[in-house]
Design an enzyme around this catalytic site. Sequence first.
Site, PDB file in Angstrom:
ATOM      1  N   ASP A   1       0.789  -1.250   0.000  1.00  0.00           N
ATOM      2  CA  ASP A   1       0.000   0.000   0.000  1.00  0.00           C
ATOM      3  C   ASP A   1       0.820   1.298   0.000  1.00  0.00           C
ATOM      4  O   ASP A   1       0.516   2.217   0.780  1.00  0.00           O
ATOM      5  CB  ASP A   1      -0.968   0.008   1.202  1.00  0.00           C
TER       6      ASP A   1
ATOM      7  N   LYS B   1      -7.131  -5.150  -2.726  1.00  0.00           N
ATOM      8  CA  LYS B   1      -7.914  -5.642  -1.583  1.00  0.00           C
ATOM      9  C   LYS B   1      -8.853  -4.566  -1.096  1.00  0.00           C
ATOM     10  O   LYS B   1      -8.643  -3.385  -1.395  1.00  0.00           O
ATOM     11  CB  LYS B   1      -6.961  -6.064  -0.462  1.00  0.00           C
TER      12      LYS B   1
ATOM     13  N   CYS C   1      -1.992  -2.806   7.650  1.00  0.00           N
ATOM     14  CA  CYS C   1      -1.886  -3.696   6.490  1.00  0.00           C
ATOM     15  C   CYS C   1      -0.594  -4.506   6.465  1.00  0.00           C
ATOM     16  O   CYS C   1      -0.600  -5.655   6.030  1.00  0.00           O
ATOM     17  CB  CYS C   1      -2.110  -2.899   5.215  1.00  0.00           C
TER      18      CYS C   1
HETATM   19  C1  VGL Z   1      -4.763   0.610   5.793  1.00  0.00           C
HETATM   20  C2  VGL Z   1      -6.310   1.474   7.248  1.00  0.00           C
HETATM   21  C3  VGL Z   1      -7.301   1.314   6.321  1.00  0.00           C
HETATM   22  C4  VGL Z   1      -3.334   0.244   5.527  1.00  0.00           C
HETATM   23  C5  VGL Z   1      -5.754   0.432   4.847  1.00  0.00           C
HETATM   24  O1  VGL Z   1      -2.918   0.185   4.352  1.00  0.00           O
HETATM   25  O2  VGL Z   1      -2.601   0.018   6.515  1.00  0.00           O
HETATM   26  N1  VGL Z   1      -5.055   1.120   6.983  1.00  0.00           N
HETATM   27  N2  VGL Z   1      -7.027   0.785   5.121  1.00  0.00           N
END
Ligand code: VGL
Length: 205
Positions: free
Chosen positions: A8, A106, A151
């Site tokens: 991410d 995701k 994540c």
């Molecule tokens: C994430 C919170 C919500 C992350 C993704 O990538 O850590 N955190 N969605």
Amino acid sequence: MKTLIIIDVQNDFIPGGTLAVPGGDEIISLINRLQHEFELVIATQDWHPRDHASFAVNHRDKNEFETIKWHGNEQVLWPTHCVQNGHGAEFHPGLETARIEAIFRKGTSPEIDSYSGFFDNAHLKSTGLSGYLKEKGASDLYFVGLAAEYCVYYSIKDALREGFSATLVEDATRALDTSKFEEAKADIIQKGGRILASDQLLPPR
Ligand code: VGL
Ligand code: ZN
């Protein structure tokens, strides 16, 4: 096969984004250098529809960062982030993407959140990442990216459950909440994961 999994590294998780992780921009050049030490490089993207249940705006009378019970699980309500095809969901422009062989997305179902690159939070739906890695013969996984205690941590836990060896590259991640990250690191070790620093992977400069 030594495999790097970049979690991410998207605009919304970098300072200036809607769910910015403090210092998130500081890890990008390091992740670029690390990529050259791996035979296989994979990335994930948080990829939510606008009506996603993890967004506070989609719940009445709820605030951002509040926790609710959602289908029997704890769910943090986040600021709107990583909306499919939006600028915030794109990889940060500083991230080198040429060597990324596959991208796993995701959080695509409106009703379920997914922190891990492998499964949603309720473990109902697989992204296919585990099967992909097994077919590739990737057994030794190294994790970098954002956010450390969400994540990245959830991906490492699922990797261990799926029977992979999993290592966190500690200086190539940043946390939203550093005390939660300390707990996550202790749990990674307790579950048989490893934690190391990038200088143990990079050639001396
Ligand atoms: C994430 C919170 C919500 C992350 C993704 O990538 O850590 N955190 N969605
Ligand atoms: Zn998300």
